[in-house]
Design a protein around this motif. Sequence first.
Motif, short mmCIF file in Angstrom:
data_model
loop_
_atom_site.label_atom_id
_atom_site.label_comp_id
_atom_site.label_asym_id
_atom_site.label_seq_id
_atom_site.Cartn_x
_atom_site.Cartn_y
_atom_site.Cartn_z
N GLU A 178 44.79 39.14 49.93
CA GLU A 178 45.46 40.43 50.12
C GLU A 178 45.99 40.97 48.79
O GLU A 178 45.90 42.17 48.52
N THR A 179 46.54 40.08 47.97
CA THR A 179 47.03 40.53 46.66
C THR A 179 45.87 40.96 45.77
O THR A 179 45.98 41.94 45.03
N MET A 180 44.75 40.25 45.84
CA MET A 180 43.58 40.64 45.06
C MET A 180 43.06 42.01 45.51
O MET A 180 42.65 42.83 44.69
N LEU A 181 43.10 42.27 46.81
CA LEU A 181 42.68 43.58 47.31
C LEU A 181 43.60 44.67 46.77
O LEU A 181 43.13 45.69 46.25
N ALA A 182 44.91 44.46 46.88
CA ALA A 182 45.86 45.46 46.39
C ALA A 182 45.71 45.66 44.89
O ALA A 182 45.73 46.80 44.39
N PHE A 183 45.55 44.56 44.16
CA PHE A 183 45.40 44.65 42.70
C PHE A 183 44.17 45.48 42.34
O PHE A 183 44.23 46.35 41.46
N LEU A 241 33.90 41.10 30.49
CA LEU A 241 35.11 41.24 29.67
C LEU A 241 36.22 42.04 30.35
O LEU A 241 37.25 42.29 29.74
N ASP A 242 36.03 42.43 31.62
CA ASP A 242 37.03 43.22 32.32
C ASP A 242 38.04 42.28 32.98
O ASP A 242 37.69 41.50 33.86
N PRO A 243 39.33 42.35 32.58
CA PRO A 243 40.34 41.47 33.20
C PRO A 243 40.44 41.64 34.71
O PRO A 243 40.85 40.72 35.41
N LEU A 244 40.06 42.80 35.21
CA LEU A 244 40.11 43.06 36.64
C LEU A 244 39.31 42.03 37.42
O LEU A 244 39.67 41.66 38.54
N HIS A 245 38.21 41.56 36.85
CA HIS A 245 37.30 40.68 37.58
C HIS A 245 37.63 39.21 37.43
O HIS A 245 36.84 38.35 37.82
N HIS A 246 38.83 38.91 36.89
CA HIS A 246 39.23 37.51 36.70
C HIS A 246 40.60 37.25 37.34
O HIS A 246 41.32 36.35 36.92
N PHE A 247 40.93 38.01 38.37
CA PHE A 247 42.22 37.86 39.03
C PHE A 247 42.26 36.58 39.84
O PHE A 247 41.30 36.21 40.51
N LYS A 248 43.41 35.89 39.81
CA LYS A 248 43.59 34.69 40.60
C LYS A 248 44.80 34.90 41.51
O LYS A 248 45.91 35.11 41.05
#
Length: 320
Positions: free
Chosen positions: A57-62, A46-53
């Motif tokens: 590099e952007t996923m790393l920074a996010f 349920l953590d939005p962090l783990h559903h980034f698209k």
Amino acid sequence: MTTLFDEIRVNCAEVTRRARFVSIDDEGLDRFAEALASEPWPEEDLDPLHHFKGDAETMLAFTLLLDAINFGSGWFPALRKREGMSGYRTIASASKDYFEGNGHPSAEDLRRTTSADMASMLGQDVRHPEVAELMELFARAWRDFGIWLGDRHQNCYANVVESAEHSAEQLVRSLVEMPLYQDVALYDELAVPLYKRAQITAADLYLAFAGEGWGAFKDLDSLTLFADNLVPHVLRCRGVLRYDPGLLARIEARDSLDVGSQEEVEIRAVAVEAVERLVRAVSERGRETSARALDGLLWNAGQDPKIKANPRHRGRCSFY
């Protein structure tokens, strides 16, 4: 060789031995361990962090930057929430939307972040004094990160992880150079490192990159519980932790606890020790697990409205 994670475990066990306000219910722990060993575990995260698209590099920074502001639960009651979301999930989902739409900020961008920038990204109103206070702390966290990124990592997000050489411990030690990550409590004469946000960063990178590349850590299962205010609450609701009646009354009255007080330190430290015992008890019953895995399971369980309906402890700090 003693690791940082060994030190956390040893000192949390000592707090548990001395504790006056929080204790572990051995029978309750055994019952919960039996359930964990025998029942299927929900797979939904349920953590939005783990559903980034987005690109790598952007996923790393996010991932790094959301964990840089992964605190503020003591202020969350004052936040403007997204429909059906908690304070954290509001912040995480708003950040996710921003990064997916705009890409990641440069180190220079971070160094000039203002509270108004944070409020705009997160959909908050700084005319509310408590919200303004939290937005300024978030802005400081990103400014600190930008300064650290420049001074220590040549303004490059990838260098943060690559310099750790696939060691979660090295990553944690690096992150805690920043003031708002220095999550060490004093309990009597005992210094108790907890490092919730620094530790969870390694775990989140592992999930973001499926354990490969920037998510590969050779010592990942050495991480302890990421001690916040939700997972101890879940452990109490499941009969694993017991609170002193006076402490429980204060929590149920929604009184804020002083961060660093004996009661607050005991809640977090005894939860770390309880999860260590749960790991052993569940493994003895034939289901191998880790503190990191149990943390994720318990945090997701804490999103249940029935759990949320019962007050949990609140304290204002940059640690959780």
